[in-house]
Motif scaffolding. Structure first.
Motif, short mmCIF file in Angstrom:
data_model
loop_
_atom_site.label_atom_id
_atom_site.label_comp_id
_atom_site.label_asym_id
_atom_site.label_seq_id
_atom_site.Cartn_x
_atom_site.Cartn_y
_atom_site.Cartn_z
N GLY A 5 0.81 -1.21 0.00
CA GLY A 5 0.00 0.00 0.00
C GLY A 5 0.84 1.26 0.00
O GLY A 5 2.02 1.24 0.36
N ASN A 6 0.24 2.37 -0.43
CA ASN A 6 0.92 3.67 -0.44
C ASN A 6 0.58 4.46 0.82
O ASN A 6 -0.52 4.34 1.37
CB ASN A 6 0.48 4.49 -1.66
N LEU A 7 1.52 5.29 1.24
CA LEU A 7 1.30 6.19 2.37
C LEU A 7 1.44 7.62 1.88
O LEU A 7 2.52 8.04 1.45
CB LEU A 7 2.30 5.91 3.49
N PHE A 8 0.34 8.37 1.94
CA PHE A 8 0.33 9.77 1.54
C PHE A 8 0.25 10.63 2.80
O PHE A 8 -0.66 10.46 3.61
CB PHE A 8 -0.87 10.07 0.62
N VAL A 9 1.21 11.52 2.96
CA VAL A 9 1.28 12.36 4.15
C VAL A 9 1.03 13.81 3.73
O VAL A 9 1.78 14.37 2.94
CB VAL A 9 2.66 12.24 4.83
N VAL A 10 -0.06 14.39 4.26
CA VAL A 10 -0.47 15.74 3.87
C VAL A 10 -0.28 16.69 5.05
O VAL A 10 -0.81 16.45 6.14
CB VAL A 10 -1.94 15.77 3.41
N ALA A 11 0.46 17.76 4.83
CA ALA A 11 0.71 18.76 5.88
C ALA A 11 0.40 20.15 5.33
O ALA A 11 0.40 20.37 4.11
CB ALA A 11 2.15 18.68 6.36
N ALA A 12 0.15 21.08 6.24
CA ALA A 12 -0.18 22.45 5.85
C ALA A 12 -0.25 23.31 7.09
O ALA A 12 -0.47 22.80 8.19
CB ALA A 12 -1.52 22.50 5.12
N PRO A 13 -0.09 24.63 6.94
CA PRO A 13 -0.35 25.51 8.09
C PRO A 13 -1.84 25.55 8.39
O PRO A 13 -2.67 25.30 7.50
CB PRO A 13 0.17 26.87 7.61
N SER A 14 -2.18 25.84 9.62
CA SER A 14 -3.59 25.95 10.01
C SER A 14 -4.29 26.99 9.14
O SER A 14 -3.80 28.10 8.96
CB SER A 14 -3.67 26.35 11.49
N GLY A 15 -5.45 26.59 8.56
CA GLY A 15 -6.21 27.51 7.73
C GLY A 15 -5.99 27.35 6.24
O GLY A 15 -6.69 27.97 5.43
N LEU A 130 -4.69 33.53 4.01
CA LEU A 130 -4.61 32.65 5.17
C LEU A 130 -5.21 33.33 6.40
O LEU A 130 -5.98 32.71 7.15
CB LEU A 130 -3.16 32.26 5.44
N MET A 131 -4.92 34.60 6.59
CA MET A 131 -5.49 35.35 7.72
C MET A 131 -7.02 35.42 7.60
O MET A 131 -7.74 35.22 8.59
CB MET A 131 -4.91 36.76 7.75
N LEU A 132 -7.52 35.65 6.40
CA LEU A 132 -8.97 35.71 6.20
C LEU A 132 -9.63 34.38 6.54
O LEU A 132 -10.69 34.34 7.18
CB LEU A 132 -9.28 36.09 4.74
N ARG A 133 -9.01 33.29 6.14
CA ARG A 133 -9.58 31.97 6.41
C ARG A 133 -9.60 31.66 7.90
O ARG A 133 -10.57 31.09 8.40
CB ARG A 133 -8.80 30.89 5.65
N LEU A 134 -8.55 32.02 8.59
CA LEU A 134 -8.51 31.79 10.04
C LEU A 134 -9.58 32.62 10.75
O LEU A 134 -10.23 32.14 11.68
CB LEU A 134 -7.13 32.13 10.59
N VAL A 144 -4.85 33.56 19.45
CA VAL A 144 -4.55 32.25 18.87
C VAL A 144 -4.29 32.38 17.37
O VAL A 144 -3.38 31.75 16.82
CB VAL A 144 -5.70 31.25 19.13
N ILE A 145 -5.08 33.21 16.70
CA ILE A 145 -4.87 33.45 15.27
C ILE A 145 -3.49 34.05 15.02
O ILE A 145 -2.76 33.65 14.10
CB ILE A 145 -5.97 34.37 14.70
N ALA A 146 -3.10 35.00 15.86
CA ALA A 146 -1.78 35.63 15.73
C ALA A 146 -0.67 34.59 15.89
O ALA A 146 0.32 34.60 15.15
CB ALA A 146 -1.63 36.75 16.75
N GLU A 147 -0.86 33.68 16.86
CA GLU A 147 0.15 32.63 17.07
C GLU A 147 0.22 31.70 15.86
O GLU A 147 1.32 31.32 15.43
CB GLU A 147 -0.21 31.83 18.32
N ARG A 148 -0.93 31.36 15.31
CA ARG A 148 -0.94 30.46 14.16
C ARG A 148 -0.35 31.10 12.91
O ARG A 148 0.29 30.42 12.11
CB ARG A 148 -2.37 29.96 13.90
#
Length: 206
Positions: A5-15, A130-134, A144-148
């Motif tokens: 099987g394949n392993l797909f690893v997805v990462a991203a900043p919050s938002g 990104l700021m708008l989405r958060l 918390v948004i500022a930290e993210r």
């Protein structure tokens, strides 16, 4: 060890839209299965134990980590997140394709332990978006948004270590890109040799 099987690893900043994209991908592809991570944080909104995460105490988490039960684990925004080693290896040994949604620290840990993993980073189209989405989430305090946003700059810088990068500017386009990566991985020589063994034998291919 290489699994069928394949392993797909997805990462991203919050938002950046990682979870929404992975959820849509799973709805389109019945051959994909998501791995549910363990976390020490409290559920948010409509999250349920065993659906989005396995919610456990910090003491329980640390005990699992000490026993080597995690494929990877990391502290993110003050909370602990980890991926069960047994759950991943069992699924992949049976030929299942597994998707992990984790932070960049965990993704890079997995790449060292499992070089065949496919690392995918989701980028926002801009810092402003990104700021708008958060802010649109409506359930996160300004501090918390500022930290993210601050953490996101470090996270985005890690994209260069990933195999693929998807820019989530238009959701449908980003989803198509993500699906294309999964499909391309399944068309690699080793995967086709496993899945189309009769054809390979008929053509005398090694």
């Amino acid at each position: 060890m290489e699994y069928p099987g394949n392993l797909f690893v997805v990462a991203a900043p919050s938002g950046a839209g990682k979870s929404t994209l992975v959820k849509a991908l799973l709805e389109l592809d019945a051959k994909l299965d998501v791995s549910i991570s363990h976390t020490s944080r409290q559920p948010r909104g409509q999250e349920q134990h065993g659906r989005e995460y396995w919610f456990i105490s910090a003491d329980e988490f640390n005990g699992m980590a000490a026993r080597g039960e995690f494929f990877e684990w990391a502290q993110v925004h003050g909370n602990l997140y980890g991926t069960s080693r047994a759950a991943i290896e069992e699924r992949m040994a049976h030929g299942d394709d597994v998707v992990l949604e984790i932070d960049f620290q965990g993704a890079l840990q997995i790449k060292k332990l499992f070089p065949y993993a496919v690392l995918i980073f989701i980028l926002p189209p801009s810092w402003e978006e990104l700021m708008l989405r958060l802010n649109r989430r409506g359930d996160t305090a300004p501090d918390v948004i500022a930290e993210r946003m601050s953490n996101a700059r470090e996270e985005v810088a890690q994209a260069r270590h990933f195999d693929f990068v998807v820019v989530n500017a238009v959701f449908e386009t980003a989803l198509f890109d993500l699906k294309s990566i999964v499909h391309a991985q399944r068309l690699k020589y080793a995967a086709q040799r496993r899945n189309r063994s009769a054809v390979f034998r008929a053509l005398d291919l090694p």
